[in-house]
Scaffold this motif. Sequence first.
Motif, PDB file in Angstrom:
ATOM      1  N   SER A  13      50.392  35.825  46.031  1.00  0.00           N
ATOM      2  CA  SER A  13      49.722  36.351  47.227  1.00  0.00           C
ATOM      3  C   SER A  13      48.213  36.397  47.056  1.00  0.00           C
ATOM      4  O   SER A  13      47.460  36.002  47.947  1.00  0.00           O
ATOM      5  N   ILE A  14      47.764  36.863  45.894  1.00  0.00           N
ATOM      6  CA  ILE A  14      46.327  36.964  45.657  1.00  0.00           C
ATOM      7  C   ILE A  14      45.702  35.581  45.560  1.00  0.00           C
ATOM      8  O   ILE A  14      44.643  35.326  46.128  1.00  0.00           O
ATOM      9  N   ARG A  15      46.370  34.654  44.873  1.00  0.00           N
ATOM     10  CA  ARG A  15      45.847  33.289  44.768  1.00  0.00           C
ATOM     11  C   ARG A  15      45.712  32.662  46.161  1.00  0.00           C
ATOM     12  O   ARG A  15      44.703  32.032  46.472  1.00  0.00           O
ATOM     13  N   HIS A  16      46.719  32.838  46.998  1.00  0.00           N
ATOM     14  CA  HIS A  16      46.659  32.313  48.364  1.00  0.00           C
ATOM     15  C   HIS A  16      45.467  32.917  49.120  1.00  0.00           C
ATOM     16  O   HIS A  16      44.723  32.207  49.801  1.00  0.00           O
ATOM     17  N   GLY A  17      45.264  34.225  48.977  1.00  0.00           N
ATOM     18  CA  GLY A  17      44.149  34.887  49.646  1.00  0.00           C
ATOM     19  C   GLY A  17      42.798  34.394  49.159  1.00  0.00           C
ATOM     20  O   GLY A  17      41.886  34.153  49.954  1.00  0.00           O
ATOM     21  N   LEU A  18      42.648  34.220  47.839  1.00  0.00           N
ATOM     22  CA  LEU A  18      41.382  33.735  47.289  1.00  0.00           C
ATOM     23  C   LEU A  18      41.097  32.298  47.739  1.00  0.00           C
ATOM     24  O   LEU A  18      39.950  31.956  48.036  1.00  0.00           O
ATOM     25  N   THR A  19      42.130  31.477  47.805  1.00  0.00           N
ATOM     26  CA  THR A  19      41.956  30.098  48.273  1.00  0.00           C
ATOM     27  C   THR A  19      41.504  30.087  49.727  1.00  0.00           C
ATOM     28  O   THR A  19      40.557  29.376  50.092  1.00  0.00           O
ATOM     29  N   ASP A  20      42.146  30.883  50.553  1.00  0.00           N
ATOM     30  CA  ASP A  20      41.767  30.991  51.965  1.00  0.00           C
ATOM     31  C   ASP A  20      40.326  31.470  52.104  1.00  0.00           C
ATOM     32  O   ASP A  20      39.537  30.926  52.887  1.00  0.00           O
TER      33      ASP A  20
END
Length: 142
Positions: A124-131
Amino acid sequence: MDTRIEQRVGIRATADHLWDILVDFPHWSRWNTHETEVEGQLAFGGAFSLTETWPDMAPRKVEARVTEWQPLAQLIWVEKRGWLFTTVRYFEIEELDKGSCILATGMLFQGLRAELFMDRHRKSIRHGLTDMCDRLKALAES
């Protein structure tokens, strides 16, 4: 044990321009939908607050302290999560050439429960940082 998650992106913009976007706390929503309602004092030890809304996680109010900042280069704050662990949140700008930078953003979790937290929320955090990086890149290059 310390665990880290980081995202990096190349951006065709000056460090000045990226820094201006980064420290414009009231307008973070233009590029950051995961850390909102940002308020803070850009000073060593300055109080810093925001609401975290990572994918698949409930919104959470964060109270932190700025531990390091260097104009045009980095912004770092630390949040204590009780006695179980600490979160270090950072943005770093590396100017390669005038008008060309690498932005790194991430979280470092330190302490007793850090690894367990990251194992549970890494995706979830990786997805958020990528976005977040994609949106910041688009804003800075427009």
